[in-house]
Design an enzyme around this catalytic site. Structure first.
Site, PDB file in Angstrom:
ATOM      1  N   SER A 137     -21.379  21.799  35.108  1.00 26.20           N
ATOM      2  CA  SER A 137     -22.012  20.646  34.458  1.00 26.20           C
ATOM      3  C   SER A 137     -21.192  19.374  34.730  1.00 26.20           C
ATOM      4  O   SER A 137     -19.962  19.447  34.845  1.00 26.20           O
ATOM      5  CB  SER A 137     -22.071  20.916  32.952  1.00 26.20           C
ATOM      6  OG  SER A 137     -23.044  20.126  32.328  1.00 26.20           O
TER       7      SER A 137
ATOM      8  N   ALA B 120     -20.659  11.697  35.676  1.00 25.82           N
ATOM      9  CA  ALA B 120     -21.469  10.480  35.632  1.00 25.82           C
ATOM     10  C   ALA B 120     -20.795   9.425  36.506  1.00 25.82           C
ATOM     11  O   ALA B 120     -19.678   8.998  36.239  1.00 25.82           O
ATOM     12  CB  ALA B 120     -21.588   9.995  34.192  1.00 25.82           C
TER      13      ALA B 120
ATOM     14  N   TYR C  58     -27.349   7.036  27.192  1.00 27.47           N
ATOM     15  CA  TYR C  58     -27.023   6.022  28.209  1.00 27.47           C
ATOM     16  C   TYR C  58     -28.293   5.274  28.623  1.00 27.47           C
ATOM     17  O   TYR C  58     -29.365   5.489  28.050  1.00 27.47           O
ATOM     18  CB  TYR C  58     -26.268   6.681  29.379  1.00 27.47           C
ATOM     19  CG  TYR C  58     -24.926   7.228  28.905  1.00 27.47           C
ATOM     20  CD1 TYR C  58     -23.971   6.361  28.386  1.00 27.47           C
ATOM     21  CD2 TYR C  58     -24.641   8.580  28.917  1.00 27.47           C
ATOM     22  CE1 TYR C  58     -22.750   6.838  27.910  1.00 27.47           C
ATOM     23  CE2 TYR C  58     -23.421   9.063  28.437  1.00 27.47           C
ATOM     24  CZ  TYR C  58     -22.483   8.192  27.933  1.00 27.47           C
ATOM     25  OH  TYR C  58     -21.293   8.657  27.456  1.00 27.47           O
TER      26      TYR C  58
ATOM     27  N   ARG D 194     -17.248  23.122  29.543  1.00 26.79           N
ATOM     28  CA  ARG D 194     -15.878  23.341  29.077  1.00 26.79           C
ATOM     29  C   ARG D 194     -15.295  24.674  29.489  1.00 26.79           C
ATOM     30  O   ARG D 194     -14.091  24.777  29.701  1.00 26.79           O
ATOM     31  CB  ARG D 194     -15.833  23.155  27.557  1.00 26.79           C
ATOM     32  CG  ARG D 194     -15.977  21.702  27.176  1.00 26.79           C
ATOM     33  CD  ARG D 194     -16.355  21.527  25.719  1.00 26.79           C
ATOM     34  NE  ARG D 194     -17.714  21.975  25.472  1.00 26.79           N
ATOM     35  CZ  ARG D 194     -18.323  21.912  24.290  1.00 26.79           C
ATOM     36  NH1 ARG D 194     -17.670  21.427  23.252  1.00 26.79           N
ATOM     37  NH2 ARG D 194     -19.570  22.325  24.152  1.00 26.79           N
TER      38      ARG D 194
HETATM   39  C1  FNR Z   1     -19.114  16.038  29.320  1.00 30.07           C
HETATM   40  N1  FNR Z   1     -20.515  15.983  29.406  1.00 30.07           N
HETATM   41  C2  FNR Z   1     -21.106  15.115  30.297  1.00 30.07           C
HETATM   42  N2  FNR Z   1     -22.458  15.141  30.462  1.00 30.07           N
HETATM   43  C3  FNR Z   1     -23.049  14.392  31.424  1.00 30.07           C
HETATM   44  O1  FNR Z   1     -24.262  14.434  31.572  1.00 30.07           O
HETATM   45  N3  FNR Z   1     -22.285  13.571  32.215  1.00 30.07           N
HETATM   46  C4  FNR Z   1     -20.936  13.482  32.084  1.00 30.07           C
HETATM   47  O2  FNR Z   1     -20.272  12.781  32.853  1.00 30.07           O
HETATM   48  C5  FNR Z   1     -20.321  14.232  31.056  1.00 30.07           C
HETATM   49  N4  FNR Z   1     -18.961  14.153  30.819  1.00 30.07           N
HETATM   50  C6  FNR Z   1     -18.342  15.105  30.036  1.00 30.07           C
HETATM   51  C7  FNR Z   1     -16.934  15.177  29.997  1.00 30.07           C
HETATM   52  C8  FNR Z   1     -16.322  16.201  29.280  1.00 30.07           C
HETATM   53  C9  FNR Z   1     -14.826  16.317  29.293  1.00 30.07           C
HETATM   54  C10 FNR Z   1     -17.100  17.135  28.571  1.00 30.07           C
HETATM   55  C11 FNR Z   1     -16.460  18.274  27.806  1.00 30.07           C
HETATM   56  C12 FNR Z   1     -18.470  17.032  28.563  1.00 30.07           C
HETATM   57  C13 FNR Z   1     -21.334  17.015  28.772  1.00 30.07           C
HETATM   58  C14 FNR Z   1     -21.315  18.303  29.614  1.00 30.07           C
HETATM   59  O3  FNR Z   1     -21.915  18.108  30.884  1.00 30.07           O
HETATM   60  C15 FNR Z   1     -22.057  19.449  28.912  1.00 30.07           C
HETATM   61  O4  FNR Z   1     -23.402  19.089  28.783  1.00 30.07           O
HETATM   62  C16 FNR Z   1     -21.472  19.742  27.528  1.00 30.07           C
HETATM   63  O5  FNR Z   1     -20.050  19.811  27.578  1.00 30.07           O
HETATM   64  C17 FNR Z   1     -22.008  21.048  26.946  1.00 30.07           C
HETATM   65  O6  FNR Z   1     -21.716  22.124  27.802  1.00 30.07           O
HETATM   66  P1  FNR Z   1     -20.442  23.122  27.494  1.00 30.07           P
HETATM   67  O7  FNR Z   1     -19.198  22.323  27.644  1.00 30.07           O
HETATM   68  O8  FNR Z   1     -20.639  23.647  26.105  1.00 30.07           O
HETATM   69  O9  FNR Z   1     -20.585  24.182  28.553  1.00 30.07           O
END
Ligand code: FNR
Length: 361
Positions: free
Chosen positions: A24, A61, A186, A327
Protein backbone atom coordinates in the site's frame (compact mmCIF):
# COMPACT_ATOMS: atom_id res chain seq x y z
CA UNK A 1 1.62 -22.94 -10.51
CA UNK A 2 0.25 -21.11 -7.55
CA UNK A 3 -2.05 -23.07 -5.26
CA UNK A 4 -3.47 -20.09 -3.46
CA UNK A 5 -5.60 -17.31 -4.89
CA UNK A 6 -3.37 -14.70 -3.22
CA UNK A 7 -0.28 -15.81 -5.10
CA UNK A 8 -1.93 -16.34 -8.45
CA UNK A 9 -1.15 -13.71 -11.11
CA UNK A 10 -3.50 -10.82 -11.88
CA UNK A 11 -3.84 -9.21 -15.30
CA UNK A 12 -5.13 -5.65 -15.49
CA UNK A 13 -5.46 -4.40 -19.06
CA UNK A 14 -2.15 -5.33 -20.76
CA UNK A 15 -0.11 -6.01 -17.61
CA UNK A 16 0.21 -9.16 -15.55
CA UNK A 17 1.41 -8.92 -11.94
CA UNK A 18 2.97 -11.95 -10.27
CA UNK A 19 0.59 -12.03 -7.30
CA UNK A 20 -2.19 -10.11 -5.53
CA UNK A 21 -0.42 -9.12 -2.33
CA UNK A 22 0.73 -5.55 -2.90
CA UNK A 23 2.40 -2.81 -0.89
CA UNK A 24 0.00 0.00 0.00
CA UNK A 25 1.27 3.56 -0.65
CA UNK A 26 2.97 5.01 2.42
CA UNK A 27 4.46 8.50 2.76
CA UNK A 28 8.03 8.36 3.99
CA UNK A 29 8.64 12.11 4.45
CA UNK A 30 12.20 11.34 3.44
CA UNK A 31 13.04 13.79 0.66
CA UNK A 32 16.19 15.54 1.88
CA UNK A 33 16.14 18.91 0.19
CA UNK A 34 12.42 19.66 -0.03
CA UNK A 35 12.75 19.21 -3.78
CA UNK A 36 10.52 16.16 -4.29
CA UNK A 37 13.47 14.01 -5.42
CA UNK A 38 13.73 10.39 -4.23
CA UNK A 39 16.64 9.45 -1.98
CA UNK A 40 18.51 6.31 -0.93
CA UNK A 41 15.89 5.86 1.78
CA UNK A 42 13.22 5.27 -0.88
CA UNK A 43 15.49 2.89 -2.79
CA UNK A 44 16.13 0.62 0.20
CA UNK A 45 12.61 0.92 1.62
CA UNK A 46 10.86 0.04 -1.66
CA UNK A 47 13.50 -2.40 -2.87
CA UNK A 48 13.31 -4.48 0.29
CA UNK A 49 9.57 -5.09 -0.13
CA UNK A 50 10.01 -5.97 -3.82
CA UNK A 51 12.70 -8.45 -2.82
CA UNK A 52 10.30 -9.64 -0.11
CA UNK A 53 7.84 -10.97 -2.68
CA UNK A 54 5.20 -8.25 -3.11
CA UNK A 55 3.29 -8.36 -6.39
CA UNK A 56 3.39 -4.59 -6.77
CA UNK A 57 5.22 -1.97 -4.76
CA UNK A 58 3.27 1.26 -4.82
CA UNK A 59 5.13 4.47 -4.13
CA UNK A 60 3.76 6.92 -1.58
CA UNK A 61 1.46 9.85 -2.41
CA UNK A 62 3.57 11.71 -4.95
CA UNK A 63 2.65 15.32 -5.59
CA UNK A 64 1.79 16.52 -9.09
CA UNK A 65 2.57 20.16 -8.15
CA UNK A 66 4.65 21.60 -5.28
CA UNK A 67 1.63 22.98 -3.44
CA UNK A 68 0.02 19.52 -3.64
CA UNK A 69 2.55 18.00 -1.24
CA UNK A 70 1.28 16.95 2.16
CA UNK A 71 4.66 17.82 3.66
CA UNK A 72 7.78 19.41 2.23
CA UNK A 73 9.54 16.04 2.47
CA UNK A 74 7.14 14.31 0.03
CA UNK A 75 8.06 12.90 -3.36
CA UNK A 76 7.00 14.82 -6.46
CA UNK A 77 6.68 14.23 -10.19
CA UNK A 78 6.27 17.80 -11.41
CA UNK A 79 9.74 17.98 -12.99
CA UNK A 80 12.21 15.85 -14.91
CA UNK A 81 14.81 15.65 -12.09
CA UNK A 82 12.22 13.90 -9.97
CA UNK A 83 11.44 11.54 -12.86
CA UNK A 84 15.11 10.74 -13.39
CA UNK A 85 15.60 9.81 -9.73
CA UNK A 86 12.65 7.43 -9.99
CA UNK A 87 14.18 5.48 -12.87
CA UNK A 88 16.55 3.77 -10.43
CA UNK A 89 13.73 2.99 -7.99
CA UNK A 90 11.73 1.33 -10.75
CA UNK A 91 14.77 -0.64 -11.94
CA UNK A 92 15.39 -2.01 -8.47
CA UNK A 93 11.73 -2.95 -7.96
CA UNK A 94 11.68 -4.66 -11.37
CA UNK A 95 14.97 -6.44 -10.72
CA UNK A 96 13.19 -8.31 -7.92
CA UNK A 97 10.25 -9.22 -10.18
CA UNK A 98 7.64 -6.91 -8.65
CA UNK A 99 5.50 -4.39 -10.48
CA UNK A 100 6.12 -0.70 -9.78
CA UNK A 101 3.23 1.70 -9.29
CA UNK A 102 3.09 5.31 -8.17
CA UNK A 103 0.25 7.06 -6.38
CA UNK A 104 -0.27 10.55 -7.82
CA UNK A 105 -1.72 13.05 -5.40
CA UNK A 106 -2.65 16.60 -4.50
CA UNK A 107 -3.28 17.30 -0.83
CA UNK A 108 -5.48 20.41 -1.28
CA UNK A 109 -6.50 21.89 2.08
CA UNK A 110 -4.50 19.23 3.96
CA UNK A 111 -1.21 20.29 2.36
CA UNK A 112 1.72 22.04 4.03
CA UNK A 113 1.99 20.13 7.29
CA UNK A 114 4.98 19.08 9.37
CA UNK A 115 6.14 15.49 9.41
CA UNK A 116 4.07 13.32 11.78
CA UNK A 117 7.08 12.61 13.98
CA UNK A 118 7.22 16.31 14.86
CA UNK A 119 4.06 16.18 17.00
CA UNK A 120 4.76 19.43 18.80
CA UNK A 121 4.54 21.25 15.47
CA UNK A 122 0.90 21.12 14.39
CA UNK A 123 -1.32 22.93 11.90
CA UNK A 124 -0.29 24.49 8.62
CA UNK A 125 3.42 25.21 8.13
CA UNK A 126 3.69 29.02 7.86
CA UNK A 127 5.08 30.50 4.66
CA UNK A 128 8.05 31.88 6.65
CA UNK A 129 8.96 28.28 7.49
CA UNK A 130 8.66 26.95 3.92
CA UNK A 131 4.89 26.37 3.90
CA UNK A 132 2.39 27.71 1.39
CA UNK A 133 -1.16 28.93 0.83
CA UNK A 134 -3.32 25.82 0.40
CA UNK A 135 -6.02 25.33 -2.26
CA UNK A 136 -9.38 23.57 -2.05
CA UNK A 137 -12.79 23.41 -3.76
CA UNK A 138 -14.18 25.76 -1.09
CA UNK A 139 -12.65 28.02 1.56
CA UNK A 140 -13.45 25.54 4.35
CA UNK A 141 -10.46 24.57 6.51
CA UNK A 142 -9.61 21.09 7.76
CA UNK A 143 -9.63 20.92 11.55
CA UNK A 144 -6.72 22.96 12.97
CA UNK A 145 -5.42 24.02 9.56
CA UNK A 146 -5.40 27.39 7.83
CA UNK A 147 -8.24 28.47 5.53
CA UNK A 148 -7.61 27.28 1.95
CA UNK A 149 -8.14 29.51 -1.05
CA UNK A 150 -11.13 28.49 -3.19
CA UNK A 151 -9.86 27.23 -6.53
CA UNK A 152 -10.69 29.06 -9.73
CA UNK A 153 -11.53 27.21 -12.94
CA UNK A 154 -7.98 27.98 -14.09
CA UNK A 155 -6.62 26.34 -10.92
CA UNK A 156 -8.73 23.25 -11.63
CA UNK A 157 -7.57 23.08 -15.25
CA UNK A 158 -3.96 23.33 -14.06
CA UNK A 159 -4.39 20.43 -11.62
CA UNK A 160 -5.88 18.22 -14.34
CA UNK A 161 -2.98 19.06 -16.63
CA UNK A 162 -0.48 18.38 -13.83
CA UNK A 163 -1.89 14.88 -13.27
CA UNK A 164 -1.46 14.23 -17.00
CA UNK A 165 2.12 15.50 -17.07
CA UNK A 166 3.07 13.55 -13.94
CA UNK A 167 1.64 10.42 -15.58
CA UNK A 168 3.77 11.06 -18.65
CA UNK A 169 6.85 11.22 -16.41
CA UNK A 170 5.76 8.08 -14.56
CA UNK A 171 5.57 6.21 -17.86
CA UNK A 172 8.97 7.60 -18.89
CA UNK A 173 10.42 6.41 -15.57
CA UNK A 174 9.17 2.88 -16.33
CA UNK A 175 6.25 2.50 -13.90
CA UNK A 176 3.75 -0.26 -14.69
CA UNK A 177 0.71 1.48 -13.20
CA UNK A 178 -0.54 4.75 -11.73
CA UNK A 179 -2.96 5.24 -8.86
CA UNK A 180 -4.96 8.45 -8.50
CA UNK A 181 -5.36 9.41 -4.84
CA UNK A 182 -9.02 10.33 -4.42
CA UNK A 183 -9.21 9.31 -0.74
CA UNK A 184 -8.24 10.35 2.79
CA UNK A 185 -9.55 13.90 2.57
CA UNK A 186 -7.06 15.11 -0.03
CA UNK A 187 -7.95 17.34 -2.95
CA UNK A 188 -9.97 14.98 -5.16
CA UNK A 189 -11.87 13.66 -2.13
CA UNK A 190 -12.49 17.29 -1.06
CA UNK A 191 -14.27 17.79 -4.40
CA UNK A 192 -16.23 14.53 -4.08
CA UNK A 193 -17.63 15.17 -0.60
CA UNK A 194 -20.41 17.70 0.00
CA UNK A 195 -18.87 18.43 3.42
CA UNK A 196 -15.84 20.10 1.82
CA UNK A 197 -17.31 21.17 -1.52
CA UNK A 198 -19.96 23.90 -1.43
CA UNK A 199 -19.25 25.24 -4.91
CA UNK A 200 -22.13 26.49 -7.01
CA UNK A 201 -20.44 26.07 -10.41
CA UNK A 202 -20.11 22.90 -12.52
CA UNK A 203 -17.71 21.36 -9.92
CA UNK A 204 -20.13 21.48 -6.97
CA UNK A 205 -23.67 20.52 -6.04
CA UNK A 206 -24.77 17.30 -7.76
CA UNK A 207 -22.78 14.07 -7.55
CA UNK A 208 -21.96 14.45 -11.26
CA UNK A 209 -20.50 17.90 -10.63
CA UNK A 210 -18.51 16.83 -7.56
CA UNK A 211 -17.05 13.92 -9.56
CA UNK A 212 -16.13 16.13 -12.52
CA UNK A 213 -12.56 16.84 -11.35
CA UNK A 214 -11.87 13.13 -10.74
CA UNK A 215 -13.27 12.08 -14.10
CA UNK A 216 -11.23 14.75 -15.90
CA UNK A 217 -8.11 13.56 -14.05
CA UNK A 218 -8.77 9.94 -15.04
CA UNK A 219 -9.14 11.03 -18.67
CA UNK A 220 -5.90 13.03 -18.49
CA UNK A 221 -4.06 10.08 -16.93
CA UNK A 222 -5.51 7.65 -19.44
CA UNK A 223 -4.47 9.91 -22.33
CA UNK A 224 -0.83 9.65 -21.22
CA UNK A 225 -0.60 6.11 -19.92
CA UNK A 226 -1.67 4.14 -22.99
CA UNK A 227 -2.78 0.64 -22.06
CA UNK A 228 -1.12 0.47 -18.65
CA UNK A 229 -3.47 0.00 -15.70
CA UNK A 230 -4.92 2.87 -13.67
CA UNK A 231 -6.19 2.54 -10.13
CA UNK A 232 -8.26 5.01 -8.09
CA UNK A 233 -8.16 5.06 -4.29
CA UNK A 234 -11.44 6.17 -2.71
CA UNK A 235 -12.58 6.64 0.86
CA UNK A 236 -15.79 4.62 0.90
CA UNK A 237 -17.20 6.64 3.81
CA UNK A 238 -16.56 9.95 5.53
CA UNK A 239 -17.92 8.50 8.82
CA UNK A 240 -19.82 11.79 9.18
CA UNK A 241 -23.40 13.01 8.83
CA UNK A 242 -23.92 14.55 5.41
CA UNK A 243 -20.69 13.02 4.09
CA UNK A 244 -20.04 10.30 1.54
CA UNK A 245 -21.47 6.82 2.11
CA UNK A 246 -20.39 3.49 0.54
CA UNK A 247 -23.37 3.68 -1.84
CA UNK A 248 -22.31 7.17 -3.02
CA UNK A 249 -18.78 5.96 -3.58
CA UNK A 250 -19.91 2.84 -5.45
CA UNK A 251 -21.55 5.20 -7.95
CA UNK A 252 -18.35 7.26 -8.27
CA UNK A 253 -16.36 4.05 -8.71
CA UNK A 254 -18.63 2.92 -11.54
CA UNK A 255 -18.11 6.24 -13.30
CA UNK A 256 -14.36 5.95 -12.73
CA UNK A 257 -14.43 2.57 -14.47
CA UNK A 258 -16.25 4.03 -17.48
CA UNK A 259 -13.68 6.86 -17.57
CA UNK A 260 -10.79 4.37 -17.74
CA UNK A 261 -9.95 3.08 -14.24
CA UNK A 262 -9.08 -0.62 -14.01
CA UNK A 263 -8.87 -1.09 -10.24
CA UNK A 264 -10.71 0.55 -7.35
CA UNK A 265 -8.65 0.71 -4.16
CA UNK A 266 -11.04 1.00 -1.24
CA UNK A 267 -10.03 2.82 1.92
CA UNK A 268 -12.08 5.09 4.22
CA UNK A 269 -12.04 8.36 6.15
CA UNK A 270 -9.68 11.30 6.30
CA UNK A 271 -12.04 14.09 5.27
CA UNK A 272 -13.24 15.06 8.72
CA UNK A 273 -11.20 14.93 11.93
CA UNK A 274 -12.43 13.46 15.19
CA UNK A 275 -14.87 10.91 13.76
CA UNK A 276 -15.31 7.49 15.25
CA UNK A 277 -13.87 4.69 13.09
CA UNK A 278 -14.82 1.09 13.93
CA UNK A 279 -11.33 -0.42 13.72
CA UNK A 280 -11.04 -4.20 13.55
CA UNK A 281 -9.14 -6.67 11.34
CA UNK A 282 -10.12 -6.12 7.70
CA UNK A 283 -12.63 -3.43 8.67
CA UNK A 284 -12.68 -1.85 5.21
CA UNK A 285 -12.99 -5.11 3.26
CA UNK A 286 -16.84 -5.07 3.12
CA UNK A 287 -16.65 -1.76 1.24
CA UNK A 288 -14.33 -3.29 -1.36
CA UNK A 289 -16.74 -6.19 -1.67
CA UNK A 290 -19.74 -3.88 -2.13
CA UNK A 291 -17.98 -1.82 -4.80
CA UNK A 292 -16.81 -4.96 -6.61
CA UNK A 293 -20.36 -6.32 -6.64
CA UNK A 294 -22.02 -3.04 -7.64
CA UNK A 295 -19.57 -2.08 -10.40
CA UNK A 296 -18.13 -5.35 -11.68
CA UNK A 297 -14.69 -3.72 -11.44
CA UNK A 298 -11.62 -5.21 -9.82
CA UNK A 299 -11.10 -3.93 -6.29
CA UNK A 300 -8.26 -3.79 -3.79
CA UNK A 301 -8.94 -4.21 -0.07
CA UNK A 302 -6.76 -2.53 2.55
CA UNK A 303 -6.65 -1.90 6.28
CA UNK A 304 -5.58 -4.11 9.19
CA UNK A 305 -4.83 -7.10 6.99
CA UNK A 306 -1.86 -8.72 8.68
CA UNK A 307 -2.23 -12.44 8.21
CA UNK A 308 -1.78 -14.81 5.26
CA UNK A 309 -4.99 -16.78 5.79
CA UNK A 310 -6.99 -13.56 6.18
CA UNK A 311 -5.57 -12.18 2.93
CA UNK A 312 -6.18 -15.46 1.10
CA UNK A 313 -9.83 -15.54 2.21
CA UNK A 314 -10.41 -11.98 0.96
CA UNK A 315 -9.31 -12.97 -2.55
CA UNK A 316 -10.68 -16.53 -2.63
CA UNK A 317 -14.14 -15.46 -1.43
CA UNK A 318 -14.36 -12.75 -4.09
CA UNK A 319 -14.36 -9.77 -1.73
CA UNK A 320 -11.46 -8.19 -3.62
CA UNK A 321 -8.95 -9.00 -6.35
CA UNK A 322 -5.93 -7.47 -4.61
CA UNK A 323 -4.90 -7.16 -0.98
CA UNK A 324 -2.89 -4.05 -0.14
CA UNK A 325 -0.83 -4.18 3.03
CA UNK A 326 0.80 -1.19 4.68
CA UNK A 327 2.15 -1.40 8.20
CA UNK A 328 2.78 -5.16 8.19
CA UNK A 329 5.21 -4.57 5.31
CA UNK A 330 6.95 -1.89 7.41
CA UNK A 331 7.35 -4.34 10.27
CA UNK A 332 8.43 -7.11 7.94
CA UNK A 333 9.49 -6.29 4.36
CA UNK A 334 9.43 -10.04 3.66
CA UNK A 335 5.77 -10.32 4.65
CA UNK A 336 4.82 -11.65 1.20
CA UNK A 337 7.43 -14.44 1.25
CA UNK A 338 6.37 -15.36 4.75
CA UNK A 339 2.67 -15.38 3.76
CA UNK A 340 3.47 -17.58 0.77
CA UNK A 341 5.23 -20.08 3.02
CA UNK A 342 2.24 -20.14 5.37
CA UNK A 343 -0.03 -20.89 2.39
CA UNK A 344 2.23 -23.72 1.23
CA UNK A 345 3.50 -21.90 -1.85
CA UNK A 346 6.92 -22.49 -3.36
CA UNK A 347 7.66 -19.24 -5.13
CA UNK A 348 10.15 -19.17 -8.00
CA UNK A 349 11.10 -15.65 -6.89
CA UNK A 350 12.03 -16.51 -3.33
CA UNK A 351 15.64 -15.24 -3.18
CA UNK A 352 18.12 -18.13 -3.03
CA UNK A 353 20.53 -15.94 -1.07
CA UNK A 354 18.12 -16.23 1.86
CA UNK A 355 17.31 -19.89 1.23
CA UNK A 356 19.10 -21.04 4.37
CA UNK A 357 16.62 -19.09 6.46
CA UNK A 358 13.30 -20.69 5.41
CA UNK A 359 10.08 -19.19 6.73
CA UNK A 360 8.56 -22.64 7.25
CA UNK A 361 10.90 -23.56 10.11
C1 FNR B 1 -0.17 5.55 5.02
N1 FNR B 1 -1.30 5.51 4.18
C2 FNR B 1 -1.29 6.18 2.98
N2 FNR B 1 -2.33 6.04 2.12
C3 FNR B 1 -2.28 6.59 0.88
O1 FNR B 1 -3.22 6.45 0.11
N3 FNR B 1 -1.18 7.31 0.50
C4 FNR B 1 -0.12 7.51 1.32
O2 FNR B 1 0.88 8.11 0.92
C5 FNR B 1 -0.18 6.97 2.63
N4 FNR B 1 0.83 7.18 3.54
C6 FNR B 1 0.90 6.40 4.68
C7 FNR B 1 2.06 6.43 5.48
C8 FNR B 1 2.15 5.57 6.58
C9 FNR B 1 3.41 5.55 7.39
C10 FNR B 1 1.08 4.72 6.90
C11 FNR B 1 1.16 3.76 8.07
C12 FNR B 1 -0.08 4.74 6.16
C13 FNR B 1 -2.37 4.54 4.44
C14 FNR B 1 -1.95 3.14 3.97
O3 FNR B 1 -1.76 3.09 2.57
C15 FNR B 1 -2.99 2.08 4.35
O4 FNR B 1 -4.18 2.37 3.67
C16 FNR B 1 -3.26 2.05 5.86
O5 FNR B 1 -2.04 2.06 6.59
C17 FNR B 1 -4.07 0.83 6.27
O6 FNR B 1 -3.40 -0.35 5.90
P1 FNR B 1 -2.53 -1.21 7.02
O7 FNR B 1 -1.38 -0.37 7.43
O8 FNR B 1 -3.47 -1.51 8.15
O9 FNR B 1 -2.12 -2.43 6.24
Amino acid sequence: MAQSHLFSPLTLRNTTFRNRLWVSPMCQYSVDKHDGVATDWHLVHLGSMARGGAGVVMLEATAVVPEGRIAREDLGLWNDNQRDAMVRLVEVIHSHGAGAAVQLAHAGRKASVYRPWEPDRTGTVPEADGGWQTLAPSAIPFDGMSVPREMTIEDIDAVVEAFGLATRRAVEAGFDAVEIHAAHGYLVHQFLSPLSNTRTDSYGGSAENRARLLLRIIAAVRAEIGELPVSVRFSATDYADGGLTPDDVAVFAGWAGVAGADLIDVSTGGLVAGVSIPLSPGYQVPHAELIRRETGLCTAAVGLITDAAQAETIVSSGQADVVLVGREFLRNPHFALQAAAKLGERLSYSPPQYGRAPYEH
